[in-house]
Design an enzyme around this catalytic site. Structure first.
Site, short mmCIF file in Angstrom:
data_model
loop_
_atom_site.label_atom_id
_atom_site.label_comp_id
_atom_site.label_asym_id
_atom_site.label_seq_id
_atom_site.Cartn_x
_atom_site.Cartn_y
_atom_site.Cartn_z
N GLU A 183 42.05 -42.79 -28.28
CA GLU A 183 42.97 -42.27 -29.29
C GLU A 183 44.08 -43.26 -29.64
OE1 GLU A 183 43.44 -38.06 -30.26
OE2 GLU A 183 45.11 -38.22 -28.85
N LYS A 185 47.44 -43.47 -30.84
CA LYS A 185 48.47 -42.42 -30.79
C LYS A 185 49.81 -43.02 -30.40
CE LYS A 185 48.98 -38.08 -28.16
NZ LYS A 185 48.27 -37.25 -27.14
N LYS A 246 42.32 -37.22 -36.61
CA LYS A 246 42.96 -36.23 -35.75
C LYS A 246 44.08 -35.57 -36.55
CE LYS A 246 43.43 -34.47 -31.51
NZ LYS A 246 43.93 -35.30 -30.40
N GLU A 295 37.37 -27.77 -31.40
CA GLU A 295 38.13 -27.74 -30.16
C GLU A 295 38.43 -26.32 -29.69
OE1 GLU A 295 41.58 -30.55 -29.39
OE2 GLU A 295 42.66 -28.63 -29.62
N ASN A 317 39.96 -28.59 -24.59
CA ASN A 317 41.32 -29.09 -24.36
C ASN A 317 41.86 -28.44 -23.09
OD1 ASN A 317 44.05 -29.84 -24.51
ND2 ASN A 317 43.96 -29.94 -26.74
N GLU A 353 39.06 -33.16 -23.00
CA GLU A 353 40.30 -33.60 -23.63
C GLU A 353 41.51 -33.22 -22.77
OE1 GLU A 353 38.56 -32.16 -27.99
OE2 GLU A 353 40.65 -31.81 -27.49
N SER A 354 42.46 -34.14 -22.66
CA SER A 354 43.76 -33.94 -21.99
C SER A 354 43.64 -34.01 -20.47
CB SER A 354 44.41 -32.62 -22.39
OG SER A 354 44.68 -32.59 -23.78
#
Length: 400
Positions: A183, A185, A246, A295, A317, A353-354
């Site tokens: 990502e 970011k 995103k 998601e 997530n 994710e995360s």
């Protein structure tokens, strides 16, 4: 699809066209949609014959509503009621994120929602709801600058998209690890600025050299300090990795816009979108050559998504929407039992994710059934993103 809804005004019933990406209420054979379009309100109001203006002035001086002002109010009422039906549908599917701040009924409204809003909070309940409310306003402004018809023409001349799903499958087979969606970011609402010296193209090129299969590019400016110009710049720089836009999608306009800026895939968040919207956005994305990463955050959202046809990518997530705490065991929990069986049966790619920072984290979600991971913070903060990727996986996963 569109629907004609009769509106009573000035002693006559006029058909009003309502259109939106998805349907929210059906009455007999009449379908009502979320937003009012296809109706040139200003033009129709101003197209009165000159001889009618004195009559309208007399009506207004006497407190009598003119046909046009009455029609405007009828449209406001109809729009408000359609928004309320959308909320009802979302609530019935367990969606807690409200799409817009609550508002009182327009003057003259009588109906099932008259007394519904007395206890509704006008403050967002969490950061995702705050972002969603802002996106509704932002998209309205951006539509004025870039009308949908202009975007449709731009799409016709846009370069072809790259195979986002295919790139993930190939990377997973090549490395034996979950494919990496790295990502680009700069910041996040929970962590603030992640990288001060932020060059999106330089970071994207480093990710590609480090073995990323695909890239995720934050395009939200207000909350993540991103922008569509970053997406466009990375694509123009010749980065070969397919790009995920995103963005917090609440309107089909955003999908067209992402396509014109070089996206190969878009994000659809089940916590915000109804099943019908997800279905519509999936079909629109496919039409435009885009992949869609859907998601989910919890078991209810996973159950909803598995009931929707055409989904190839499901992102889990691990960050709670309520507390913003991260727990990677959420991935394992959502992939156990019947949900996991359906995912394997449909050959879906699950994206973790995360909360992924170490080789042990990668091994944990991989053992749960994940075939790809989306990682930003743990690698973008590194002085050398290539080494950051190798550190995340415990080995070099680049092509060299």
């Amino acid at each position: 699809m569109e629907a004609l809804v009769p509106v009573q005004t000035a002693g006559q019933r006029l058909p009003v066209r309502l259109a939106s990406p998805s349907l929210y209420r059906c009455i007999g054979s009449v379908s009502i949609r979320r937003s009012v379009s296809g109706f040139a309100m200003d033009t129709r109001i101003s197209s009165k014959a000159p001889s009618q203006f004195p009559i309208r002035a007399q009506q207004e001086s006497l407190g009598v509503a003119s046909p046009s002002s009455s029609l405007e109010n009828d449209l406001r009422i109809k729009q408000w009621e359609v928004d309320m039906y959308q909320n009802e549908l979302a609530i019935s599917q367990g969606i807690r994120i409200r799409r817009k701040p609550p508002s009182m009924a327009p003057l003259g409204y009588t109906g099932p929602f008259e007394l519904r809003l007395h206890n509704a909070s006008d403050s967002p309940s969490n950061i995702l709801e705050e972002i969603t409310w802002y996106k509704d306003q932002e998209v309205s402004r951006m539509k004025e600058i870039n009308p949908l018809e202009a975007l449709k023409k731009a799409v016709e001349n846009a370069p072809p998209t790259r195979d986002f799903v295919g790139a993930l499958r190939m990377a997973h087979q090549r490395t034996g690890f979950p494919a990496l969606i790295a990502e680009v970011k700069k910041a996040s609402p929970s962590r603030g600025i992640l990288k001060e010296n932020f060059d999106p193209v330089e970071i994207a090129q480093a990710y590609e050299r480090g073995g990323a299969a695909c890239l995720s590019v934050l395009t939200d400016q207000k909350y993540f300090k991103g922008g569509f110009e970053n997406l466009e710049a990375i694509r123009s720089a010749g980065v070969k990795c397919p790009l995920l836009c995103k963005e917090f999608v609440v309107d089909p306009w955003q999908i067209y816009y992402a396509r014109t800026k070089g996206a190969d895939a878009v994000l659809l968040i089940a916590a915000v979108l109804t099943d019908l919207e997800i279905t519509y956005f999936l079909k629109l994305s496919k039409k435009l050559g885009l992949a869609a990463l859907v998601e989910v955050h919890d078991e209810r959202e996973m159950g909803r998504v598995l009931g929707i046809e055409g989904i190839e990518l499901v992102g889990i997530n691990n960050r709670s929407l309520e507390t913003f705490k991260v727990d990677i065991s959420n991935t394992k929990k959502l992939l156990e039992g019947e949900h996991g069986r359906q995912i394997r049966e449909k050959d879906m790619i699950v994206v973790g994710e995360s909360g992924l920072f170490t080789p042990d984290d990668i091994a944990y979600v991989q053992s749960a059934g994940v075939k790809a991971v989306l990682v930003g913070e743990s690698i973008v903060k590194q002085n050398d993103p290539e080494k950051g990727i190798a550190g995340l996986f415990g080995k070099n996963i680049s092509h060299t």
